[in-house]
Scaffold this motif. Structure first.
Motif, PDB file in Angstrom:
ATOM      1  N   MET A   1      83.708 -34.667 -41.690  1.00 47.08           N
ATOM      2  CA  MET A   1      84.663 -35.446 -42.479  1.00 47.08           C
ATOM      3  C   MET A   1      85.663 -34.492 -43.124  1.00 47.08           C
ATOM      4  SD  MET A   1      84.024 -38.102 -45.626  1.00 47.08           S
ATOM      5  CE  MET A   1      83.650 -39.498 -44.595  1.00 47.08           C
ATOM      6  N   GLU A   2      86.906 -34.919 -43.174  1.00 48.38           N
ATOM      7  CA  GLU A   2      87.979 -34.106 -43.727  1.00 48.38           C
ATOM      8  C   GLU A   2      87.779 -33.908 -45.238  1.00 48.38           C
ATOM      9  OE1 GLU A   2      88.676 -37.060 -42.167  1.00 48.38           O
ATOM     10  OE2 GLU A   2      89.017 -36.209 -40.191  1.00 48.38           O
ATOM     11  N   PRO A   3      88.142 -32.718 -45.750  1.00 44.30           N
ATOM     12  CA  PRO A   3      87.991 -32.435 -47.182  1.00 44.30           C
ATOM     13  C   PRO A   3      88.702 -33.453 -48.078  1.00 44.30           C
ATOM     14  CG  PRO A   3      88.469 -30.418 -45.989  1.00 44.30           C
ATOM     15  CD  PRO A   3      88.602 -31.547 -45.000  1.00 44.30           C
ATOM     16  N   GLU A   4      89.855 -33.961 -47.649  1.00 41.94           N
ATOM     17  CA  GLU A   4      90.593 -34.924 -48.471  1.00 41.94           C
ATOM     18  C   GLU A   4      89.789 -36.214 -48.644  1.00 41.94           C
ATOM     19  OE1 GLU A   4      92.047 -33.867 -45.329  1.00 41.94           O
ATOM     20  OE2 GLU A   4      92.623 -32.048 -46.401  1.00 41.94           O
ATOM     21  N   LYS A   5      89.107 -36.641 -47.581  1.00 41.62           N
ATOM     22  CA  LYS A   5      88.301 -37.863 -47.660  1.00 41.62           C
ATOM     23  C   LYS A   5      87.110 -37.658 -48.589  1.00 41.62           C
ATOM     24  CE  LYS A   5      89.415 -40.019 -43.255  1.00 41.62           C
ATOM     25  NZ  LYS A   5      88.901 -40.510 -41.975  1.00 41.62           N
ATOM     26  N   ILE A   6      86.501 -36.485 -48.513  1.00 36.09           N
ATOM     27  CA  ILE A   6      85.370 -36.190 -49.395  1.00 36.09           C
ATOM     28  C   ILE A   6      85.817 -36.214 -50.851  1.00 36.09           C
ATOM     29  CG2 ILE A   6      83.786 -34.358 -50.125  1.00 36.09           C
ATOM     30  CD1 ILE A   6      83.443 -33.703 -47.121  1.00 36.09           C
ATOM     31  N   CYS A   7      86.950 -35.607 -51.145  1.00 38.20           N
ATOM     32  CA  CYS A   7      87.458 -35.595 -52.527  1.00 38.20           C
ATOM     33  C   CYS A   7      87.765 -37.016 -53.002  1.00 38.20           C
ATOM     34  CB  CYS A   7      88.679 -34.690 -52.646  1.00 38.20           C
ATOM     35  SG  CYS A   7      88.307 -32.940 -52.382  1.00 38.20           S
ATOM     36  N   ARG A   8      88.333 -37.838 -52.117  1.00 45.39           N
ATOM     37  CA  ARG A   8      88.616 -39.235 -52.472  1.00 45.39           C
ATOM     38  C   ARG A   8      87.320 -39.968 -52.803  1.00 45.39           C
ATOM     39  NH1 ARG A   8      87.475 -43.364 -49.993  1.00 45.39           N
ATOM     40  NH2 ARG A   8      87.417 -42.439 -47.930  1.00 45.39           N
ATOM     41  N   ILE A   9      86.299 -39.790 -51.980  1.00 43.98           N
ATOM     42  CA  ILE A   9      84.998 -40.432 -52.216  1.00 43.98           C
ATOM     43  C   ILE A   9      84.465 -40.045 -53.590  1.00 43.98           C
ATOM     44  CG2 ILE A   9      82.545 -40.289 -51.560  1.00 43.98           C
ATOM     45  CD1 ILE A   9      83.558 -40.243 -48.600  1.00 43.98           C
ATOM     46  N   LEU A  10      84.535 -38.757 -53.909  1.00 45.89           N
ATOM     47  CA  LEU A  10      83.969 -38.267 -55.167  1.00 45.89           C
ATOM     48  C   LEU A  10      84.777 -38.697 -56.386  1.00 45.89           C
ATOM     49  CD1 LEU A  10      82.789 -34.758 -53.964  1.00 45.89           C
ATOM     50  CD2 LEU A  10      81.385 -36.787 -54.448  1.00 45.89           C
ATOM     51  N   GLN A  11      86.021 -39.052 -56.188  1.00 50.00           N
ATOM     52  CA  GLN A  11      86.835 -39.585 -57.287  1.00 50.00           C
ATOM     53  C   GLN A  11      86.672 -41.095 -57.409  1.00 50.00           C
ATOM     54  OE1 GLN A  11      90.529 -37.680 -55.811  1.00 50.00           O
ATOM     55  NE2 GLN A  11      90.812 -37.045 -57.932  1.00 50.00           N
ATOM     56  N   GLN A  12      86.472 -41.761 -56.297  1.00 54.47           N
ATOM     57  CA  GLN A  12      86.451 -43.226 -56.264  1.00 54.47           C
ATOM     58  C   GLN A  12      85.119 -43.826 -56.702  1.00 54.47           C
ATOM     59  OE1 GLN A  12      87.663 -44.741 -52.461  1.00 54.47           O
ATOM     60  NE2 GLN A  12      87.295 -46.862 -53.009  1.00 54.47           N
ATOM     61  N   TYR A  13      84.019 -43.230 -56.296  1.00 57.57           N
ATOM     62  CA  TYR A  13      82.701 -43.819 -56.533  1.00 57.57           C
ATOM     63  C   TYR A  13      81.937 -43.047 -57.598  1.00 57.57           C
ATOM     64  CZ  TYR A  13      83.826 -46.159 -52.168  1.00 57.57           C
ATOM     65  OH  TYR A  13      84.442 -46.894 -51.191  1.00 57.57           O
ATOM     66  N   ARG A  14      81.198 -43.776 -58.448  1.00 59.00           N
ATOM     67  CA  ARG A  14      80.517 -43.135 -59.586  1.00 59.00           C
ATOM     68  C   ARG A  14      79.030 -43.452 -59.689  1.00 59.00           C
ATOM     69  NH1 ARG A  14      83.307 -39.069 -60.793  1.00 59.00           N
ATOM     70  NH2 ARG A  14      82.305 -38.963 -62.805  1.00 59.00           N
ATOM     71  N   THR A  15      78.497 -44.314 -58.822  1.00 59.30           N
ATOM     72  CA  THR A  15      77.078 -44.646 -58.868  1.00 59.30           C
ATOM     73  C   THR A  15      76.391 -44.063 -57.641  1.00 59.30           C
ATOM     74  OG1 THR A  15      77.576 -46.698 -60.034  1.00 59.30           O
ATOM     75  CG2 THR A  15      75.389 -46.525 -59.050  1.00 59.30           C
ATOM     76  N   VAL A  16      75.418 -43.168 -57.899  1.00 62.23           N
ATOM     77  CA  VAL A  16      74.763 -42.426 -56.826  1.00 62.23           C
ATOM     78  C   VAL A  16      73.257 -42.624 -56.889  1.00 62.23           C
ATOM     79  CG1 VAL A  16      74.433 -40.145 -55.783  1.00 62.23           C
ATOM     80  CG2 VAL A  16      76.560 -40.649 -57.001  1.00 62.23           C
ATOM     81  N   ALA A  17      72.680 -43.144 -55.821  1.00 59.29           N
ATOM     82  CA  ALA A  17      71.226 -43.191 -55.685  1.00 59.29           C
ATOM     83  C   ALA A  17      70.817 -41.907 -54.969  1.00 59.29           C
ATOM     84  CB  ALA A  17      70.790 -44.407 -54.887  1.00 59.29           C
ATOM     85  N   VAL A  18      69.949 -41.115 -55.613  1.00 61.63           N
ATOM     86  CA  VAL A  18      69.504 -39.855 -55.025  1.00 61.63           C
ATOM     87  C   VAL A  18      68.110 -40.069 -54.436  1.00 61.63           C
ATOM     88  CG1 VAL A  18      69.091 -37.399 -55.394  1.00 61.63           C
ATOM     89  CG2 VAL A  18      70.902 -38.561 -56.683  1.00 61.63           C
ATOM     90  N   VAL A  19      68.056 -40.167 -53.112  1.00 64.28           N
ATOM     91  CA  VAL A  19      66.810 -40.427 -52.394  1.00 64.28           C
ATOM     92  C   VAL A  19      66.080 -39.100 -52.176  1.00 64.28           C
ATOM     93  CG1 VAL A  19      65.787 -41.343 -50.271  1.00 64.28           C
ATOM     94  CG2 VAL A  19      67.827 -42.429 -51.259  1.00 64.28           C
ATOM     95  N   GLY A  20      64.842 -39.059 -52.671  1.00 64.20           N
ATOM     96  CA  GLY A  20      64.067 -37.822 -52.576  1.00 64.20           C
ATOM     97  C   GLY A  20      64.271 -36.919 -53.780  1.00 64.20           C
ATOM     98  N   LEU A  21      64.733 -37.486 -54.889  1.00 63.00           N
ATOM     99  CA  LEU A  21      64.961 -36.703 -56.107  1.00 63.00           C
ATOM    100  C   LEU A  21      63.632 -36.189 -56.643  1.00 63.00           C
ATOM    101  CD1 LEU A  21      66.644 -35.554 -58.391  1.00 63.00           C
ATOM    102  CD2 LEU A  21      66.763 -37.832 -59.396  1.00 63.00           C
ATOM    103  N   SER A  22      63.530 -34.891 -56.799  1.00 67.69           N
ATOM    104  CA  SER A  22      62.315 -34.257 -57.297  1.00 67.69           C
ATOM    105  C   SER A  22      62.324 -34.186 -58.822  1.00 67.69           C
ATOM    106  CB  SER A  22      62.197 -32.838 -56.734  1.00 67.69           C
ATOM    107  OG  SER A  22      61.104 -32.162 -57.335  1.00 67.69           O
ATOM    108  N   PRO A  23      61.162 -34.358 -59.449  1.00 68.50           N
ATOM    109  CA  PRO A  23      61.079 -34.179 -60.897  1.00 68.50           C
ATOM    110  C   PRO A  23      61.060 -32.705 -61.293  1.00 68.50           C
ATOM    111  CG  PRO A  23      58.926 -34.747 -60.026  1.00 68.50           C
ATOM    112  CD  PRO A  23      59.900 -34.820 -58.874  1.00 68.50           C
ATOM    113  N   LYS A  24      60.954 -31.810 -60.320  1.00 65.02           N
ATOM    114  CA  LYS A  24      60.853 -30.368 -60.584  1.00 65.02           C
ATOM    115  C   LYS A  24      62.241 -29.757 -60.764  1.00 65.02           C
ATOM    116  CE  LYS A  24      56.636 -30.116 -57.902  1.00 65.02           C
ATOM    117  NZ  LYS A  24      56.004 -29.592 -56.688  1.00 65.02           N
ATOM    118  N   PRO A  25      62.517 -29.172 -61.943  1.00 66.02           N
ATOM    119  CA  PRO A  25      63.853 -28.635 -62.239  1.00 66.02           C
ATOM    120  C   PRO A  25      64.334 -27.535 -61.297  1.00 66.02           C
ATOM    121  CG  PRO A  25      62.543 -28.786 -64.234  1.00 66.02           C
ATOM    122  CD  PRO A  25      61.618 -29.074 -63.092  1.00 66.02           C
TER     123      PRO A  25
END
Length: 139
Positions: A1-25
């Motif tokens: 994916m082009e860098p511009e599209k990635i930046c747009r995604i990260l500016q546009q969307y704010r709710t992220v489900a993190v699948v496989g999130l570890s409790p270990k820091p």
């Protein structure tokens, strides 16, 4: 994916489900999710073995989340991707993000066919910083 599209995604969307999130820091998933929270994202942990991570209620799967999820950020092995992708399609996610080292072409095709943008083999934290978004307003 082009860098511009990635930046747009990260500016546009704010709710992220993190699948496989570890409790270990010390785990990458934990560090990335903590960073996203610090940047003002709504982080929703998905880990069936946990009740709470980073002060947020943890869910067993995407279908258990009672709110809309925009980005599904996956910290699971490639062989787990097809099942997570099917869940993401069912919940109507906007973006399916596979972390560094994770690629699954068949799932990417299915997701794209369902109208979901796909990012493979990239770290959301690294991309956020690369886009120059770190430290910006939380709005």
């Amino acid at each position: 994916m082009e860098p511009e599209k990635i930046c747009r995604i990260l500016q546009q969307y704010r709710t992220v489900a993190v699948v496989g999130l570890s409790p270990k820091p010390d785990r990458d998933s934990h560090r990335v999710a903590r960073f996203l929270k610090e940047q003002g994202f709504r982080v929703i942990p998905v880990n069936p073995g946990q009740k709470e991570i980073l002060g947020e209620q943890c869910y067993a799967g995407l279908a258990d989340i009672p709110e809309s999820v925009e980005i599904v950020d996956v910290f699971r092995r490639s062989e787990a991707i097809p099942d997570v992708a099917e869940e993401a399609i069912r919940i109507g996610a906007k973006v399916f993000w596979m972390q560094l080292g994770i690629r699954e072409e068949e799932s990417a095709r299915r997701l794209a066919g369902a109208g979901i943008e796909v990012v493979m083999d990239r770290c959301i934290k690294i991309e956020y910083i690369r886009c120059g978004l770190s430290g910006r307003s939380k709005e």
